[in-house]
Design a protein around this motif. Sequence first.
Motif, mmCIF file in Angstrom:
data_model
loop_
_atom_site.group_PDB
_atom_site.id
_atom_site.type_symbol
_atom_site.label_atom_id
_atom_site.label_comp_id
_atom_site.label_asym_id
_atom_site.label_seq_id
_atom_site.Cartn_x
_atom_site.Cartn_y
_atom_site.Cartn_z
ATOM 1 N N LEU A 148 2.867 -2.780 3.264
ATOM 2 C CA LEU A 148 1.472 -2.547 2.889
ATOM 3 C C LEU A 148 1.340 -2.075 1.444
ATOM 4 C CD1 LEU A 148 0.180 -0.838 6.167
ATOM 5 C CD2 LEU A 148 -0.083 -3.235 5.464
ATOM 6 N N ARG A 149 2.258 -1.216 1.010
ATOM 7 C CA ARG A 149 2.237 -0.738 -0.377
ATOM 8 C C ARG A 149 2.422 -1.907 -1.343
ATOM 9 N NH1 ARG A 149 6.300 -0.114 -3.486
ATOM 10 N NH2 ARG A 149 7.870 0.182 -1.851
ATOM 11 N N GLU A 150 3.410 -2.745 -1.052
ATOM 12 C CA GLU A 150 3.682 -3.888 -1.930
ATOM 13 C C GLU A 150 2.521 -4.891 -1.937
ATOM 14 O OE1 GLU A 150 6.182 -4.823 -4.010
ATOM 15 O OE2 GLU A 150 7.309 -2.960 -3.800
ATOM 16 N N ALA A 151 1.902 -5.117 -0.773
ATOM 17 C CA ALA A 151 0.765 -6.037 -0.719
ATOM 18 C C ALA A 151 -0.404 -5.499 -1.551
ATOM 19 C CB ALA A 151 0.340 -6.264 0.730
ATOM 20 N N TYR A 152 -0.561 -4.181 -1.551
ATOM 21 C CA TYR A 152 -1.607 -3.582 -2.386
ATOM 22 C C TYR A 152 -1.270 -3.739 -3.868
ATOM 23 C CZ TYR A 152 -4.918 -0.307 -4.354
ATOM 24 O OH TYR A 152 -5.922 0.243 -5.108
ATOM 25 N N GLU A 153 -0.008 -3.483 -4.224
ATOM 26 C CA GLU A 153 0.406 -3.593 -5.625
ATOM 27 C C GLU A 153 0.315 -5.029 -6.135
ATOM 28 O OE1 GLU A 153 4.340 -1.923 -5.885
ATOM 29 O OE2 GLU A 153 3.655 0.090 -5.338
ATOM 30 N N GLU A 154 0.641 -5.995 -5.304
ATOM 31 C CA GLU A 154 0.706 -7.390 -5.755
ATOM 32 C C GLU A 154 -0.631 -8.114 -5.690
ATOM 33 O OE1 GLU A 154 3.885 -9.683 -4.038
ATOM 34 O OE2 GLU A 154 5.305 -8.020 -4.257
#
Length: 196
Positions: free
Chosen positions: A87-93
Amino acid sequence: MSLLHTPPLSAAVEDFVRRFQLHLPVTPPRKATGKRQAAVLIPIICREEPTLLLTRRSDSMRKHAGQVAFPGGAADASDPSLVFTALREAYEEVAIPPDSVRVLGQLNPVDSSTGFQVTPVVGLIPLDVALHPNADEVAELFEIPLQEALNFSRYHPLDIHRAGLSRRVYLSWYEEQFVWGMTAGIILQLARQIGD
């Protein structure tokens, strides 16, 4: 995580959720051997006919430049779980707010060619979430109709022999996008999980 005000799901999305949650994988899980942990989000956009959201990585990326991928990346030491990582990476990307994702579950981890053990996390994304790709990491976003993405006949096996080791990868195309390797393998794993 769950959505606070969840609009009704289309019949196609409800069918996907039921099949994902009720069917066991067709084959027993293979233990991944990667040492470093990573996670990707498999974002299912809740359209009337659901779609699978994919990214094409920026050509300036150090690894896997220009390749089609799911949003995701390496786990940070401070991440409390691999779901949090995805979820963190999906938000960052692509700016998907973590609290907008309805996490359905995880697929079996897979090994990447760069030594990571990657855990795919399946999540539903509301139709009204505005997506904004991070230009440093993502060249473009595109969607594949879920029914089409999960069609086994779209994927063609290729056996690669390198340094005395054999490895099977899968290749697929959607419009002008070339989907292969770990990403294609994860989609096939999802297709096997939900069955025909």
